[in-house]
Design a protein around this motif. Structure first.
Motif, mmCIF file in Angstrom:
data_model
loop_
_atom_site.group_PDB
_atom_site.id
_atom_site.type_symbol
_atom_site.label_atom_id
_atom_site.label_comp_id
_atom_site.label_asym_id
_atom_site.label_seq_id
_atom_site.Cartn_x
_atom_site.Cartn_y
_atom_site.Cartn_z
ATOM 1 N N GLY A 90 1.475 6.731 -6.853
ATOM 2 C CA GLY A 90 0.306 7.716 -7.361
ATOM 3 C C GLY A 90 -1.039 6.916 -7.097
ATOM 4 O O GLY A 90 -2.065 7.540 -7.441
ATOM 5 N N GLU A 91 -1.079 5.722 -6.724
ATOM 6 C CA GLU A 91 -2.434 5.106 -6.497
ATOM 7 C C GLU A 91 -3.492 5.791 -5.644
ATOM 8 O O GLU A 91 -3.028 6.056 -4.265
ATOM 9 C CB GLU A 91 -2.526 3.890 -6.223
ATOM 10 N N GLU A 92 -4.407 6.413 -6.249
ATOM 11 C CA GLU A 92 -5.384 7.188 -5.351
ATOM 12 C C GLU A 92 -6.133 6.310 -4.052
ATOM 13 O O GLU A 92 -6.123 7.095 -2.879
ATOM 14 C CB GLU A 92 -6.450 7.685 -6.166
ATOM 15 N N ALA A 93 -6.470 5.206 -4.195
ATOM 16 C CA ALA A 93 -6.826 4.578 -3.066
ATOM 17 C C ALA A 93 -5.957 4.305 -2.059
ATOM 18 O O ALA A 93 -6.093 4.376 -1.043
ATOM 19 C CB ALA A 93 -7.509 3.004 -3.479
ATOM 20 N N ALA B 183 -5.814 5.905 2.007
ATOM 21 C CA ALA B 183 -5.648 5.009 2.912
ATOM 22 C C ALA B 183 -4.913 5.770 3.876
ATOM 23 O O ALA B 183 -4.941 5.563 5.518
ATOM 24 C CB ALA B 183 -5.274 3.749 2.662
ATOM 25 N N LEU B 184 -3.523 6.201 3.400
ATOM 26 C CA LEU B 184 -2.744 6.753 4.263
ATOM 27 C C LEU B 184 -3.087 8.085 5.063
ATOM 28 O O LEU B 184 -2.696 8.378 6.000
ATOM 29 C CB LEU B 184 -1.241 7.132 3.560
ATOM 30 N N ARG B 185 -3.683 8.662 4.228
ATOM 31 C CA ARG B 185 -4.450 9.986 4.681
ATOM 32 C C ARG B 185 -5.244 9.938 6.110
ATOM 33 O O ARG B 185 -5.180 10.408 7.024
ATOM 34 C CB ARG B 185 -5.371 10.652 3.603
ATOM 35 N N VAL C 283 0.779 -1.252 -0.008
ATOM 36 C CA VAL C 283 -0.014 0.164 -0.007
ATOM 37 C C VAL C 283 0.824 1.189 0.051
ATOM 38 O O VAL C 283 0.689 2.119 -0.940
ATOM 39 C CB VAL C 283 -1.031 0.064 1.372
ATOM 40 N N VAL C 284 1.941 1.275 0.714
ATOM 41 C CA VAL C 284 2.770 2.491 0.730
ATOM 42 C C VAL C 284 3.330 2.772 -0.461
ATOM 43 O O VAL C 284 3.297 3.878 -1.241
ATOM 44 C CB VAL C 284 3.807 2.343 2.012
ATOM 45 N N ASP C 285 4.070 1.429 -1.059
ATOM 46 C CA ASP C 285 4.646 1.462 -2.290
ATOM 47 C C ASP C 285 3.624 2.122 -3.287
ATOM 48 O O ASP C 285 4.040 2.859 -4.438
ATOM 49 C CB ASP C 285 5.083 0.235 -2.755
ATOM 50 N N ALA C 286 2.440 1.731 -3.342
ATOM 51 C CA ALA C 286 1.324 2.014 -4.296
ATOM 52 C C ALA C 286 1.037 3.651 -4.170
ATOM 53 O O ALA C 286 0.821 4.298 -5.126
ATOM 54 C CB ALA C 286 0.241 1.225 -4.225
ATOM 55 N N LEU D 205 6.109 7.039 7.283
ATOM 56 C CA LEU D 205 6.749 7.455 6.340
ATOM 57 C C LEU D 205 5.904 7.811 5.214
ATOM 58 O O LEU D 205 6.079 8.745 4.438
ATOM 59 C CB LEU D 205 7.780 6.322 5.493
ATOM 60 N N GLY D 206 4.910 6.910 4.960
ATOM 61 C CA GLY D 206 4.043 7.338 3.948
ATOM 62 C C GLY D 206 2.918 8.252 4.381
ATOM 63 O O GLY D 206 2.108 8.984 3.555
ATOM 64 N N SER D 207 2.697 8.647 5.730
ATOM 65 C CA SER D 207 1.706 9.689 6.150
ATOM 66 C C SER D 207 2.318 10.823 7.098
ATOM 67 O O SER D 207 1.673 11.391 7.654
ATOM 68 C CB SER D 207 0.606 8.881 6.897
ATOM 69 N N ALA D 208 3.713 10.942 6.829
ATOM 70 C CA ALA D 208 4.401 11.859 7.969
ATOM 71 C C ALA D 208 3.754 13.382 8.016
ATOM 72 O O ALA D 208 3.322 14.140 9.042
ATOM 73 C CB ALA D 208 5.682 11.933 7.611
#
Length: 402
Positions: free
Chosen positions: A297-300, A304-306, A290-293, A339-342
């Motif tokens: 630029g994958e919107e979903a 999720a990270l937001r 998910v983090v890599d996606a 790392l994906g949502s800092a």
């Protein structure tokens, strides 16, 4: 005199601890750190050397003219502990030398199969016996430590509650010790508590006296260090920050029976559900995917990270307001999530943390990466040796192997 003997024992342990944590140190450095005079330091080093715990040697590559001073190093290859880590999806075992060096490690997948004490202990005991048997002749196993992803009763290694796999009152420490057959007790600690201690001693929190370590697996655990000491609570079950309620009205159900707990809102399943991943996908590979996606630029995945980042930020904001830590460290699965949502986490902190508390706090990812809880287990195993080195050290392995 008993008082003098107690002082000597403490001084030996204190000196060995410095060498264990920081490696090669000169006599002068040890004297400055301990406040002891040079002749006392020399005597203590001689005792530890005779016991095979440290050695003195010339430093490597000083680049200075003249004869360099000798340094004291831990006997990493001679004295070791066995360390185990029980996570939801994996089992780890390692032989860790004095000084914190991982000499050998073994790993196995742990199926999500419910209350699995017998199979977990069987795998770990097998690993431990292999690691002990392959240790060179003349080496010494000084202790055994284990990290478990649940609530541990201090003293006997009983797992009081392991919600993700259904463990309730399971005699993990005693059973592992019996199956290992080494005649050594197994010290067991909660994974996040041990991760906090490991990060303080060897990771992203070195030098910090007040820190919070958040460990993500399926759920979320916490370890809180206050003035250099672990905050463990009245019965040893403190710092269960994953069960701090952050969303009481519309929250997701939690394994503990409540709703809207921090781990329910930011744990593995919350992230994967928000990203639209099927229930057949789980574990760290799925989280990293998910983090890599999101990076691609994958919107979903970005959505999720937001969502998860917002709830994580609220939880961290509450923790900072409560404990005023100097460092907050994200470990386990939360290392990837942070790392994906800092940006979202930092925004919540800016909005909800008192200015005087947020002005000095630093947010960090684990410096020990996937090994934080394993290293914590090793430090737990070394604890008795560092308290009383000469009284604790058992016989060399050569005298116990068949």
């Amino acid at each position: 005199m008993p008082e003098l003997e107690d002082i000597r024992r403490r001084n030996l342990g204190n000196l060995l601890r410095h060498v264990h944590l920081d490696g090669a140190l000169s006599r002068t450095e040890l004297a400055e750190r301990t406040g002891l005079n040079r002749s006392t330091i020399m005597g203590l080093i001689a005792e530890l050397t005779a016991a095979g715990l440290v050695r003195e040697e010339l430093p490597v590559g000083t680049g200075r003219a003249g004869r360099p001073s000798l340094v004291v190093r831990p006997e990493t290859d001679r004295v070791y502990v066995l360390a185990f880590d029980v996570a939801v999806d994996r089992l780890l075992a390692a032989r860790v030398g004095l000084g914190g060096t991982v000499l050998e490690r073994l790993e196995a997948v742990r199926p999500r199969a419910g209350a699995d004490l017998s199979s977990v202990v069987g795998v770990l005991a097998g690993f431990g016996k292999r690691l002990h048997a392959t240790a060179p002749p003349g080496t010494v196993c000084a202790g055994v430590g284990a990290s478990y992803c649940g609530m541990i009763r201090p003293g006997d290694g009983m797992v009081r509650y392991g919600p993700d796999m259904g463990w309730v009152d399971q005699a993990f420490g005693a059973e592992l010790g019996r199956r290992l057959g080494l005649g050594l007790p197994v010290a067991v600690g909660n994974e996040a508590h041990l991760g906090a201690r490991a990060e303080q001693l060897r990771g992203a929190g070195v030098g910090a006296q007040n820190l919070v370590y958040l460990h993500g697996d399926v759920g979320v655990g916490g370890g809180i260090i206050v003035r250099g000491e672990l905050l463990d609570g009245e019965a040893g079950y403190g710092c269960e920050v994953g069960h701090m309620v952050v969303n009481p009205y519309d929250g997701r159900p939690c394994m503990c029976g409540s709703r809207g707990c921090l781990e329910a809102e930011v744990g593995e399943r919350a992230l994967l559900d928000a990203a639209g991943r099927p229930s057949s996908q789980y574990g760290w590979p799925a989280v990293r995917a998910v983090v890599d996606a999101a990076d691609r630029g994958e919107e979903a995945a970005q959505h999720a990270l937001r969502v998860v980042g917002d709830w994580l930020g609220i939880g961290v904001a509450n923790i900072i307001n409560l404990f005023n830590p100097g460092v907050v460290i994200f470990g386990g699965m939360l290392r990837e999530v942070y790392l994906g949502s800092a940006d979202h986490v930092r925004r919540r902190i800016a909005d909800h943390v008192l200015a005087v508390s947020r002005e000095r706090v630093r947010l960090r990812i684990s410096g020990l990466a996937d090994d934080a809880t394993l290293i914590g287990a090793a430090e737990l195993a070394f604890a008795e040796l560092l308290r009383s080195p000469l009284d604790t050290l058992p016989a060399p392995a050569a005298s116990t192997h068949p």
